[in-house]
Motif scaffolding. Structure first.
Motif, PDB file in Angstrom:
ATOM      1  N   LEU A  11      19.700 -10.966 -26.896  1.00 45.29           N
ATOM      2  CA  LEU A  11      20.761 -10.863 -27.888  1.00 45.29           C
ATOM      3  C   LEU A  11      21.698  -9.911 -27.401  1.00 45.29           C
ATOM      4  N   SER A  12      20.967  -9.140 -27.100  1.00 47.34           N
ATOM      5  CA  SER A  12      22.491  -7.851 -26.053  1.00 47.34           C
ATOM      6  C   SER A  12      23.044  -8.783 -25.911  1.00 47.34           C
ATOM      7  N   ARG A  13      23.322  -9.066 -24.774  1.00 45.65           N
ATOM      8  CA  ARG A  13      24.403  -9.785 -23.597  1.00 45.65           C
ATOM      9  C   ARG A  13      24.961 -11.084 -24.263  1.00 45.65           C
ATOM     10  N   CYS A  14      24.668 -11.711 -25.954  1.00 45.30           N
ATOM     11  CA  CYS A  14      25.511 -12.332 -25.794  1.00 45.30           C
ATOM     12  C   CYS A  14      26.616 -11.834 -27.309  1.00 45.30           C
ATOM     13  N   VAL A  15      25.413 -10.726 -28.118  1.00 45.76           N
ATOM     14  CA  VAL A  15      27.115  -9.534 -28.527  1.00 45.76           C
ATOM     15  C   VAL A  15      27.645  -9.160 -27.984  1.00 45.76           C
ATOM     16  N   ARG A  16      27.497  -9.122 -26.733  1.00 49.54           N
ATOM     17  CA  ARG A  16      28.310  -8.000 -26.327  1.00 49.54           C
ATOM     18  C   ARG A  16      29.809  -9.520 -25.776  1.00 49.54           C
ATOM     19  N   GLU A  17      29.188 -10.639 -24.967  1.00 49.09           N
ATOM     20  CA  GLU A  17      30.139 -10.944 -24.631  1.00 49.09           C
ATOM     21  C   GLU A  17      30.930 -11.314 -25.715  1.00 49.09           C
ATOM     22  N   VAL A  18      30.344 -12.253 -27.626  1.00 48.24           N
ATOM     23  CA  VAL A  18      30.921 -12.202 -28.355  1.00 48.24           C
ATOM     24  C   VAL A  18      32.218 -11.009 -28.177  1.00 48.24           C
ATOM     25  N   ALA A  19      31.958  -9.840 -28.612  1.00 49.15           N
ATOM     26  CA  ALA A  19      32.490  -8.634 -29.145  1.00 49.15           C
ATOM     27  C   ALA A  19      34.194  -8.135 -27.807  1.00 49.15           C
ATOM     28  N   GLU A  20      33.614  -8.909 -26.646  1.00 46.47           N
ATOM     29  CA  GLU A  20      34.642  -8.865 -25.431  1.00 46.47           C
ATOM     30  C   GLU A  20      35.771 -10.072 -25.767  1.00 46.47           C
ATOM     31  N   PHE A  21      35.186 -11.129 -26.681  1.00 53.33           N
ATOM     32  CA  PHE A  21      35.882 -12.168 -26.811  1.00 53.33           C
ATOM     33  C   PHE A  21      36.746 -11.865 -27.873  1.00 53.33           C
ATOM     34  N   VAL A  22      36.100 -11.576 -28.985  1.00 53.42           N
ATOM     35  CA  VAL A  22      36.965 -11.080 -30.233  1.00 53.42           C
ATOM     36  C   VAL A  22      38.012  -9.762 -29.879  1.00 53.42           C
ATOM     37  N   ASP A  23      36.975  -9.031 -29.281  1.00 54.89           N
ATOM     38  CA  ASP A  23      38.577  -7.716 -28.827  1.00 54.89           C
ATOM     39  C   ASP A  23      39.514  -7.983 -28.341  1.00 54.89           C
ATOM     40  N   ALA A  24      39.764  -9.272 -27.594  1.00 53.16           N
ATOM     41  CA  ALA A  24      40.697  -8.910 -26.585  1.00 53.16           C
ATOM     42  C   ALA A  24      42.123  -9.724 -27.426  1.00 53.16           C
ATOM     43  N   GLU A  25      41.276 -10.504 -29.219  1.00 51.39           N
ATOM     44  CA  GLU A  25      41.833 -12.015 -30.193  1.00 51.39           C
ATOM     45  C   GLU A  25      42.097 -10.275 -30.985  1.00 51.39           C
ATOM     46  N   GLY A  26      42.547  -8.611 -30.463  1.00 49.18           N
ATOM     47  CA  GLY A  26      42.990  -7.937 -31.491  1.00 49.18           C
ATOM     48  C   GLY A  26      42.530  -8.091 -32.948  1.00 49.18           C
ATOM     49  N   TRP A  27      43.115  -6.494 -33.587  1.00 44.10           N
ATOM     50  CA  TRP A  27      42.389  -6.686 -35.039  1.00 44.10           C
ATOM     51  C   TRP A  27      42.991  -7.271 -36.437  1.00 44.10           C
ATOM     52  N   GLY A  28      42.858  -7.448 -37.640  1.00 41.42           N
ATOM     53  CA  GLY A  28      43.065  -8.450 -38.327  1.00 41.42           C
ATOM     54  C   GLY A  28      42.701  -9.414 -38.535  1.00 41.42           C
ATOM     55  N   ASN A  29      41.472 -10.028 -37.965  1.00 37.50           N
ATOM     56  CA  ASN A  29      40.905 -11.261 -37.966  1.00 37.50           C
ATOM     57  C   ASN A  29      40.060 -11.794 -39.322  1.00 37.50           C
ATOM     58  N   PRO A  30      40.435 -13.068 -39.275  1.00 40.10           N
ATOM     59  CA  PRO A  30      39.217 -13.080 -40.781  1.00 40.10           C
ATOM     60  C   PRO A  30      37.403 -13.258 -39.418  1.00 40.10           C
ATOM     61  N   PRO A  31      36.520 -13.201 -40.655  1.00 45.64           N
ATOM     62  CA  PRO A  31      34.667 -13.103 -40.260  1.00 45.64           C
ATOM     63  C   PRO A  31      34.853 -14.419 -39.420  1.00 45.64           C
ATOM     64  N   GLN A  32      33.941 -14.693 -38.376  1.00 44.75           N
ATOM     65  CA  GLN A  32      34.111 -15.788 -37.631  1.00 44.75           C
ATOM     66  C   GLN A  32      32.537 -15.393 -36.920  1.00 44.75           C
ATOM     67  N   MET A  33      31.820 -16.933 -36.674  1.00 44.17           N
ATOM     68  CA  MET A  33      30.535 -17.203 -36.032  1.00 44.17           C
ATOM     69  C   MET A  33      30.499 -18.028 -35.358  1.00 44.17           C
ATOM     70  N   PHE A  34      29.861 -17.618 -34.327  1.00 44.45           N
ATOM     71  CA  PHE A  34      29.569 -18.200 -32.953  1.00 44.45           C
ATOM     72  C   PHE A  34      27.774 -18.509 -32.750  1.00 44.45           C
ATOM     73  N   ALA A  35      27.663 -19.749 -32.878  1.00 45.65           N
ATOM     74  CA  ALA A  35      26.896 -20.340 -32.221  1.00 45.65           C
ATOM     75  C   ALA A  35      25.891 -20.044 -31.100  1.00 45.65           C
ATOM     76  N   LEU A  36      24.323 -19.550 -31.184  1.00 49.04           N
ATOM     77  CA  LEU A  36      23.977 -19.101 -29.666  1.00 49.04           C
ATOM     78  C   LEU A  36      23.518 -20.702 -28.908  1.00 49.04           C
ATOM     79  N   VAL A  37      23.182 -21.614 -28.320  1.00 52.08           N
ATOM     80  CA  VAL A  37      22.685 -22.449 -27.075  1.00 52.08           C
ATOM     81  C   VAL A  37      22.309 -22.353 -26.014  1.00 52.08           C
ATOM     82  N   PRO A  38      21.540 -23.054 -25.273  1.00 45.49           N
ATOM     83  CA  PRO A  38      20.835 -22.613 -24.479  1.00 45.49           C
ATOM     84  C   PRO A  38      21.942 -23.098 -22.926  1.00 45.49           C
ATOM     85  N   THR A  39      22.273 -22.115 -22.439  1.00 45.71           N
ATOM     86  CA  THR A  39      23.336 -21.987 -21.461  1.00 45.71           C
ATOM     87  C   THR A  39      22.844 -23.599 -20.920  1.00 45.71           C
TER      88      THR A  39
END
Length: 198
Positions: A11-39
């Motif tokens: 779960l920590s790895r997934c959150v880190r991956e999501v954090a890197e993705f949204v951080d690249a998008e910058g601030w000022g964005n609406p809420p976003q949901m990510f599904a966690l699916v078996p690779t």
């Protein structure tokens, strides 16, 4: 490694991956949901994705469609929307990212003063609390990452927006605090129940 610790690492790895993705998008964005699916399931279904996925991660975050306008526009609360959300069996977890305002501990009296006359009206009290938080001179913007696995593991992390714009694309500083976002975590767990309204 115990099963519980293994789930926490995934779960920590997934959150880190999501954090890197949204951080690249910058601030000022609406809420976003990510599904966690078996690779492995993703690779089996779409072999062409193999070069884009980290097969070392058991779960891969998949960005979902934007929340409906009535959620991002404010006429429906996010928790109300989550109460009507369920996931298919293939989804093993989810991550919710939302931008919030954080205040110093001594700001509680400011909020109490704003809310006291309005406690009988939930919507008015909520609006007053938001207005007081937005107006507070020591307010800070932050991102809340709330994540759960279907099996029960959960994680909540906070990323405070750097005060210096030059630091905005520096290293990610993700923090956790005792009892961070318990209501959000609970709402996300309910999305994995067969009928979230039960």
């Amino acid at each position: 490694m115990t099963a519980d610790l293994h789930a926490e690492v995934i779960l920590s790895r997934c959150v880190r991956e999501v954090a890197e993705f949204v951080d690249a998008e910058g601030w000022g964005n609406p809420p976003q949901m990510f599904a966690l699916v078996p690779t492995a399931d993703l690779v089996a279904a779409e072999p062409s994705l193999i070069d884009q996925l980290d097969e070392g991660n058991e779960l891969t975050p998949i960005a979902q469609e934007s929340f409906p306008e009535d959620v991002t526009g404010g006429s429906m609360a996010l928790d109300e929307f989550l109460a009507t959300t369920t996931w298919p069996d293939a989804v093993q977890g989810c991550v919710l990212v939302q931008e919030i305002v954080v205040l110093p501990p001594d700001a509680e009296s400011t909020l109490d003063d704003a809310l006291a006359p309005l406690l009988a009206d939930h919507d008015a009290a909520d609006a007053a609390a938001r207005a007081a938080a937005e107006a507070h001179p020591e307010r800070r913007e932050a991102r809340l990452f709330a994540a759960v696995l279907r099996a029960g593991t959960s994680l909540a992390l906070l990323q405070v927006r750097p005060e210096d714009d030059a630091d905005e694309f520096g290293d990610l500083d993700l923090r956790t605090y005792p009892n961070l976002a318990p209501n959000v975590i609970d709402a996300l767990h309910h999305t994995f129940e067969s009928d979230p309204l039960d």
